[in-house]
Design a protein around this motif. Sequence first.
Motif, mmCIF file in Angstrom:
data_model
loop_
_atom_site.group_PDB
_atom_site.id
_atom_site.type_symbol
_atom_site.label_atom_id
_atom_site.label_comp_id
_atom_site.label_asym_id
_atom_site.label_seq_id
_atom_site.Cartn_x
_atom_site.Cartn_y
_atom_site.Cartn_z
ATOM 1 N N ALA A 67 0.874 -1.179 0.000
ATOM 2 C CA ALA A 67 0.000 0.000 0.000
ATOM 3 C C ALA A 67 0.909 1.227 0.000
ATOM 4 N N ALA A 68 0.399 2.302 -0.574
ATOM 5 C CA ALA A 68 1.197 3.520 -0.649
ATOM 6 C C ALA A 68 1.544 4.024 0.748
ATOM 7 N N ALA A 69 2.685 4.675 0.856
ATOM 8 C CA ALA A 69 3.136 5.200 2.146
ATOM 9 C C ALA A 69 2.065 6.089 2.787
ATOM 10 N N GLU A 70 1.369 6.861 1.960
ATOM 11 C CA GLU A 70 0.326 7.747 2.497
ATOM 12 C C GLU A 70 -0.734 6.954 3.254
ATOM 13 N N ARG A 71 -1.130 5.827 2.688
ATOM 14 C CA ARG A 71 -2.194 5.045 3.336
ATOM 15 C C ARG A 71 -1.711 4.441 4.646
ATOM 16 N N SER A 127 5.561 14.264 9.205
ATOM 17 C CA SER A 127 5.990 14.634 7.856
ATOM 18 C C SER A 127 5.404 13.603 6.896
ATOM 19 N N ARG A 128 4.140 13.802 6.565
ATOM 20 C CA ARG A 128 3.448 12.848 5.706
ATOM 21 C C ARG A 128 4.040 12.894 4.300
ATOM 22 N N PRO A 129 4.356 11.769 3.683
ATOM 23 C CA PRO A 129 4.225 10.417 4.223
ATOM 24 C C PRO A 129 5.569 9.811 4.606
ATOM 25 N N ARG A 130 6.544 10.616 4.969
ATOM 26 C CA ARG A 130 7.887 10.074 5.181
ATOM 27 C C ARG A 130 8.151 9.664 6.612
ATOM 28 N N ARG A 131 7.662 10.448 7.543
ATOM 29 C CA ARG A 131 8.115 10.211 8.914
ATOM 30 C C ARG A 131 7.056 10.630 9.927
ATOM 31 N N LEU A 132 6.912 9.791 10.927
ATOM 32 C CA LEU A 132 5.997 10.085 12.025
ATOM 33 C C LEU A 132 6.714 9.722 13.326
ATOM 34 N N PHE A 153 8.941 5.883 6.497
ATOM 35 C CA PHE A 153 8.287 5.254 5.348
ATOM 36 C C PHE A 153 9.121 5.526 4.102
ATOM 37 N N GLU A 154 9.240 4.480 3.287
ATOM 38 C CA GLU A 154 10.032 4.591 2.073
ATOM 39 C C GLU A 154 9.262 3.877 0.971
ATOM 40 N N ALA A 155 9.007 4.589 -0.132
ATOM 41 C CA ALA A 155 8.273 3.958 -1.232
ATOM 42 C C ALA A 155 9.112 2.831 -1.815
ATOM 43 N N ASN A 165 5.781 -0.993 -5.485
ATOM 44 C CA ASN A 165 4.321 -0.802 -5.465
ATOM 45 C C ASN A 165 3.757 -0.656 -4.054
ATOM 46 N N GLY A 166 4.561 -0.234 -3.186
ATOM 47 C CA GLY A 166 4.074 -0.070 -1.819
ATOM 48 C C GLY A 166 5.084 0.737 -1.040
ATOM 49 N N CYS A 167 5.307 0.333 0.202
ATOM 50 C CA CYS A 167 6.306 1.050 0.980
ATOM 51 C C CYS A 167 6.909 0.136 2.027
ATOM 52 N N VAL A 168 8.049 0.546 2.498
ATOM 53 C CA VAL A 168 8.675 -0.154 3.612
ATOM 54 C C VAL A 168 8.573 0.758 4.826
ATOM 55 N N LEU A 169 8.059 0.202 5.885
ATOM 56 C CA LEU A 169 7.971 0.944 7.137
ATOM 57 C C LEU A 169 9.056 0.432 8.085
ATOM 58 N N THR A 170 9.831 1.343 8.606
ATOM 59 C CA THR A 170 10.789 0.985 9.652
ATOM 60 C C THR A 170 10.296 1.605 10.954
#
Lengths: 157, 125
Positions: free
Chosen positions: A16-20, A79-84, A109-111, A114-119
Amino acid sequence: MSPPPIQVQLRRHFAAAAERVFDAWLDPAMLRQWMMGPSVRDEVVLRVAVDARVGGTFSFFVRRGDLELDHVGTYLELSRPRRLVFTWAVQVGAAPLAAEDLSQVTLDFEARDNGCVLTLTHTMDVKWAEYARRTEAGWTTMLGGLDRVLSSEVPHG
Amino acid sequence: MVEHNAARLDDTFHALADPTRRAMLRSLSLHERSVGELAAPFQMSLAAASKHIKVLERAGLVRREVKGRTHVCRLDAAPLSDIQEWLRYYEQFWGERLDMLEALLRADTPTPPSAPTPRKKGRLR
């Protein structure tokens, strides 16, 4: 050399996209489906309150049997959608907050694909990190066991 | 579980927060020492040393045993496992929640008619 902070780190790919994925952390209706409540464990959600701005707070208040727990924190960076980034504490009943109060969760979050990686990085106790920095090298070797604990990583590489 | 250990964890951190106490622990990790031996390298009074030792005892990091007229101190590293426990707890806590979020977003994914989202198992651990 500073010893590593006491932290838990997890990385996960989402289709899913980083935004979602980012928004799922701030949307009370979403949070009730994955963060708290009967879908995750045997508990009833009493309140989910989110004030999603820097300095704003959140409260995920649940009842587990006789125990009422409030998961509380303050948003430090959005900092949507990079960092929270937010602080994280668990308050049990009327007990005052303790050592864990100072824990902090950082989501990066890193695109990708077709989705993103969350660390997710959950760092424990700022107080502790401060001592650790002050003492420089040496103290990690103070006790073999402590050194192992501090450099502990998520075992699945 | 972890919640109940918070006070004890506080004690452990407090105990480790002081350079004198860490030096005492380092010394005790070699072998047991009397209160006098622990105090000696710091040019401090026995009373001051005793205060530090009490903090370490409260955190359960030091056991004191009275042998005749001497108080012998010994290291007990068990409280450090609380830190390990914290790490394990949150590893599992977040792991479970990320699983849920992943499942939720997957179930919720709108499939565009022209470009279907690849259903790829995406765990990077």
